[in-house]
Write a protein that holds these residues in place. Structure first.
Motif, PDB file in Angstrom:
ATOM      1  N   ALA A   1      -4.089  -8.307 -14.067  1.00  0.00           N
ATOM      2  CA  ALA A   1      -3.947  -6.890 -13.743  1.00  0.00           C
ATOM      3  C   ALA A   1      -2.660  -6.325 -14.326  1.00  0.00           C
ATOM      4  CB  ALA A   1      -3.985  -6.689 -12.227  1.00  0.00           C
TER       5      ALA A   1
ATOM      6  N   ARG B   1       2.439   1.876  -3.410  1.00  0.00           N
ATOM      7  CA  ARG B   1       1.421   2.352  -4.350  1.00  0.00           C
ATOM      8  C   ARG B   1       1.085   3.821  -4.084  1.00  0.00           C
ATOM      9  NH1 ARG B   1      -2.339  -2.967  -4.783  1.00  0.00           N
ATOM     10  NH2 ARG B   1      -1.601  -3.668  -6.844  1.00  0.00           N
TER      11      ARG B   1
ATOM     12  N   ARG C   1     -13.180  -7.149  -8.390  1.00  0.00           N
ATOM     13  CA  ARG C   1     -11.870  -7.775  -8.206  1.00  0.00           C
ATOM     14  C   ARG C   1     -11.303  -8.334  -9.505  1.00  0.00           C
ATOM     15  NH1 ARG C   1     -10.296 -13.124  -6.870  1.00  0.00           N
ATOM     16  NH2 ARG C   1      -8.250 -13.231  -5.851  1.00  0.00           N
TER      17      ARG C   1
ATOM     18  N   TRP D   1      -3.879 -11.316 -10.420  1.00  0.00           N
ATOM     19  CA  TRP D   1      -2.691 -10.455 -10.406  1.00  0.00           C
ATOM     20  C   TRP D   1      -2.037 -10.406 -11.787  1.00  0.00           C
ATOM     21  CZ3 TRP D   1      -0.124  -6.860  -7.796  1.00  0.00           C
ATOM     22  CH2 TRP D   1       1.217  -6.647  -8.086  1.00  0.00           C
TER      23      TRP D   1
ATOM     24  N   SER E   1      -8.956   2.427 -10.381  1.00  0.00           N
ATOM     25  CA  SER E   1      -8.130   1.235 -10.522  1.00  0.00           C
ATOM     26  C   SER E   1      -8.323   0.252  -9.379  1.00  0.00           C
ATOM     27  CB  SER E   1      -6.655   1.624 -10.619  1.00  0.00           C
ATOM     28  OG  SER E   1      -6.226   2.244  -9.415  1.00  0.00           O
ATOM     29  N   SER E   2      -8.801   0.741  -8.245  1.00  0.00           N
ATOM     30  CA  SER E   2      -9.068  -0.146  -7.109  1.00  0.00           C
ATOM     31  C   SER E   2     -10.550  -0.294  -6.811  1.00  0.00           C
ATOM     32  CB  SER E   2      -8.365   0.375  -5.855  1.00  0.00           C
ATOM     33  OG  SER E   2      -8.813   1.674  -5.533  1.00  0.00           O
TER      34      SER E   2
ATOM     35  N   ARG F   1       0.828  -1.210   0.000  1.00  0.00           N
ATOM     36  CA  ARG F   1       0.000   0.000   0.000  1.00  0.00           C
ATOM     37  C   ARG F   1       0.861   1.258   0.000  1.00  0.00           C
ATOM     38  NH1 ARG F   1      -4.454  -1.562   4.703  1.00  0.00           N
ATOM     39  NH2 ARG F   1      -5.249  -3.476   3.712  1.00  0.00           N
TER      40      ARG F   1
ATOM     41  N   GLU G   1       3.063  -0.062 -12.663  1.00  0.00           N
ATOM     42  CA  GLU G   1       1.862   0.688 -12.302  1.00  0.00           C
ATOM     43  C   GLU G   1       2.157   2.183 -12.203  1.00  0.00           C
ATOM     44  OE1 GLU G   1      -0.110  -0.771  -8.852  1.00  0.00           O
ATOM     45  OE2 GLU G   1      -0.041  -2.877  -9.483  1.00  0.00           O
TER      46      GLU G   1
ATOM     47  N   GLN H   1      -5.700  -2.580  -9.593  1.00  0.00           N
ATOM     48  CA  GLN H   1      -4.925  -2.783  -8.369  1.00  0.00           C
ATOM     49  C   GLN H   1      -5.415  -4.030  -7.647  1.00  0.00           C
ATOM     50  OE1 GLN H   1      -4.732   0.598  -5.805  1.00  0.00           O
ATOM     51  NE2 GLN H   1      -3.810   1.930  -7.339  1.00  0.00           N
ATOM     52  N   GLN H   2      -4.499  -4.943  -7.397  1.00  0.00           N
ATOM     53  CA  GLN H   2      -4.807  -6.188  -6.710  1.00  0.00           C
ATOM     54  C   GLN H   2      -3.991  -6.255  -5.432  1.00  0.00           C
ATOM     55  OE1 GLN H   2      -7.019  -8.500  -7.672  1.00  0.00           O
ATOM     56  NE2 GLN H   2      -7.540  -7.593  -9.655  1.00  0.00           N
ATOM     57  N   SER H   3      -4.636  -6.666  -4.353  1.00  0.00           N
ATOM     58  CA  SER H   3      -3.913  -6.828  -3.088  1.00  0.00           C
ATOM     59  C   SER H   3      -3.233  -8.188  -2.997  1.00  0.00           C
ATOM     60  CB  SER H   3      -4.876  -6.653  -1.905  1.00  0.00           C
ATOM     61  OG  SER H   3      -5.959  -7.574  -1.999  1.00  0.00           O
TER      62      SER H   3
ATOM     63  N   ALA I   1     -10.326  -5.147 -11.627  1.00  0.00           N
ATOM     64  CA  ALA I   1      -9.572  -4.048 -11.026  1.00  0.00           C
ATOM     65  C   ALA I   1      -8.119  -4.077 -11.491  1.00  0.00           C
ATOM     66  CB  ALA I   1      -9.644  -4.121  -9.504  1.00  0.00           C
TER      67      ALA I   1
END
Length: 221
Positions: free
Chosen positions: A190, A59, A173, A187, A168-169, A56, A129, A178-180, A176
């Motif tokens: 993305a 980013r 899911r 991922w 983007s978030s 996080r 990104e 942005q993937q966590s 998106a």
């Protein structure tokens, strides 16, 4: 100012004069403050980066640095320098490179800190990104400068960049950007989408930097 320097300096000194003039234009609080905040963010949270916050934080650093980079699309002396020996595209690219040098240095410091504290964070992927966000902002700013003749397009471009960072978030899911979760098909998909955004933004930026006379000739044909 560039024209005056070009007249009084030897030809081999002209590129250095252009670079110095471009750096003088971009080294404003609009670039320095977000870049400084990005460094403060990553250095201030360094002790907690290995607790799952590295992704996080990096980013967030990328968004701040992208906003800083976009401010180089402002061309406050554009009307004065319209008759200089350097076309608008050359002046714009030089400003982008001058600002990008400072922004890139800040990104390398932030990425090194995150990699040191949280080795599991995919720094290279987050770098893509960051470049994609910055390219979108630069492309939007250059487009407004070229087709709307705005001398200060950075304000609108930064807003557009912030909207993209939010969307983007905010998307579902599987769509998106942005993937966590930094593994698996979502991922990987993305990363493909980020690469596509980067390529499209670079293409738009290249079109916006074309010579106005060349664009006019293309429209006539």
């Amino acid at each position: 100012m560039i024209e005056l320097v070009a007249r009084t300096c030897p030809a081999e000194a002209a590129p250095r004069a252009l670079w110095s003039a471009s750096w003088w234009v971009v080294r404003r609080p609009a670039l320095v403050v977000p870049a400084a905040l990005a460094l403060v963010l990553v250095l201030g949270t360094a002790p907690a980066l290995d607790d799952g916050y590295g992704l996080r934080v990096l980013r967030g650093v990328g968004v701040l640095l992208a906003c800083a980079w976009v401010t180089t699309t402002d061309d406050p002396s554009g009307e004065v320098l319209a008759g200089s020996p350097y076309p608008r595209a050359v002046r714009s690219v030089t400003r982008f490179l001058a600002g990008g040098a400072a922004v890139g240095a800040a990104w390398l410091v932030a990425a090194a800190v995150v990699q040191w504290r949280a080795p599991e964070v995919p720094v290279l992927a987050l770098g893509v990104e960051f470049l994609a966000l910055a390219a979108v902002g630069l492309g939007l700013g250059a487009t407004l400068r070229a087709w709307r003749d705005q001398q200060h397009p950075a304000y609108t471009a930064v807003v557009g960049l912030a909207v993209l960072a939010f969307l983007s978030s905010a998307l579902p899911r599987w769509y998106a950007l942005q993937q966590s979760q930094t593994w698996g098909p979502p991922w990987e998909a993305a990363q493909v989408r980020w690469a596509a955004v980067l390529l499209v933004a670079v293409g738009v930026l290249g079109l916006a930097l074309r010579d106005p006379l060349a664009r006019a000739r293309a429209r006539r044909t």
